[in-house]
Design an enzyme around this catalytic site. Sequence first.
Site, mmCIF file in Angstrom:
data_model
loop_
_atom_site.group_PDB
_atom_site.id
_atom_site.type_symbol
_atom_site.label_atom_id
_atom_site.label_comp_id
_atom_site.label_asym_id
_atom_site.label_seq_id
_atom_site.Cartn_x
_atom_site.Cartn_y
_atom_site.Cartn_z
ATOM 1 N N HIS A 289 0.848 -1.192 0.000
ATOM 2 C CA HIS A 289 0.000 0.000 0.000
ATOM 3 C C HIS A 289 0.878 1.234 0.000
ATOM 4 C CE1 HIS A 289 0.830 -0.581 4.367
ATOM 5 N NE2 HIS A 289 0.856 0.734 4.385
ATOM 6 N N GLU B 5 8.102 1.438 4.294
ATOM 7 C CA GLU B 5 7.666 0.640 5.429
ATOM 8 C C GLU B 5 7.865 -0.837 5.118
ATOM 9 O OE1 GLU B 5 3.700 0.084 8.278
ATOM 10 O OE2 GLU B 5 3.440 0.522 6.141
ATOM 11 N N HIS C 110 4.768 7.291 2.688
ATOM 12 C CA HIS C 110 5.550 6.069 2.508
ATOM 13 C C HIS C 110 4.900 5.121 1.519
ATOM 14 C CE1 HIS C 110 2.704 4.543 5.652
ATOM 15 N NE2 HIS C 110 2.835 3.389 5.005
ATOM 16 N N TYR D 19 9.338 1.750 9.994
ATOM 17 C CA TYR D 19 9.433 2.824 9.016
ATOM 18 C C TYR D 19 10.881 3.285 8.946
ATOM 19 C CZ TYR D 19 4.347 3.381 9.152
ATOM 20 O OH TYR D 19 3.002 3.175 9.068
ATOM 21 N N HIS E 188 -5.758 -2.215 4.298
ATOM 22 C CA HIS E 188 -5.750 -1.014 3.462
ATOM 23 C C HIS E 188 -4.925 -1.268 2.208
ATOM 24 C CE1 HIS E 188 -2.159 -0.772 5.847
ATOM 25 N NE2 HIS E 188 -1.909 0.498 5.720
ATOM 26 N N HIS F 238 1.134 -1.136 15.171
ATOM 27 C CA HIS F 238 0.121 -0.097 15.099
ATOM 28 C C HIS F 238 -1.138 -0.510 15.866
ATOM 29 C CE1 HIS F 238 2.209 2.262 12.153
ATOM 30 N NE2 HIS F 238 2.097 1.373 11.181
#
Length: 309
Positions: free
Chosen positions: A154, A267, A216, A257, A201, A248
């Site tokens: 993503h 990432e 990112h 990151y 996502h 997260h």
Amino acid sequence: MAMTGVLRPGHAQVRVLNLEEGIHFYRNVLGLVETGRDDQGRVYFKCWDERDHSCYIIREADTAGIDFFGFKVLDKATLEKLDADLQAYGLTTTRIPAGEMLETGERVRFELPSGHLIELYAEKTCVGNGISEVNPAPWNAQREHGIAPIQLDHCLLYGPNIAEVQKIFTEVLGFYLVERVLSPDGDSDMGIWLSCSHKVHDIAFVEYPEKGKLHHCSFLLESWEQVLRAGDIMSMNEVNVDIGPTRHGVTRGCTIYAWDPSGNRFETFMGGYHPYPDYEPLSWTYDNFAQGLDYPQRKLHETFMTVVT
């Protein structure tokens, strides 16, 4: 969910300040597979377990950042329909002919209110992953080269007008909202996480005053152990790390990151849950976003909010 319409993230084209330095980093440290170079000076890479020709393209420029992010769609008919739907919504689309990017068919490009260029395409040459299609092995030698992510997962983009961006993705392109972070007053969304699949996502946006910024691009790993191994490789190569290894709250993903030599953040990511379009979006209040960002430390890292290219 049925795989129709927009299938998945397909490619990102990113600017680097020094091409040879960028090639070394992405090929030898991140462990991507170089698949070609073109007469525009662009260098093409894919992740080891991807079948299509390329997912990440770099070119040398005076400033770092992202040129465009592309999604693969089901077929040519879908591409035609989505082009028409985008125009009917009021967006201007541009047709980029097949072959302008190596081994890639015709692309439909449009600009979001956030200032980002998004592309749709239906065709890209399948080069395989080096594993037999009959009685396949679970991995090949390329998996042990560098960090070696399995796919481009993503991207997170920063720019203005993300409420309108969300409408384009959900009302025209068939995405759905998975999670959001509310603004300090709670009246709008500061960040949105959108999916076209059952991944947590496929693209995300954060409200930001400047247009067209890259936060990112994310590369998928198979396990928490592989994320920790990525951290080892980053340290061995003196890569500048931003956050992690950590987990997260938003998406439940496990992450590191870091920055490439040009300052583009990337990432290494694994995990997350599996949403579906009928799920209600999850919301994070601004006063608890520190936990959403870094669940163990509950720390709102300043660089995460302010450093973009």
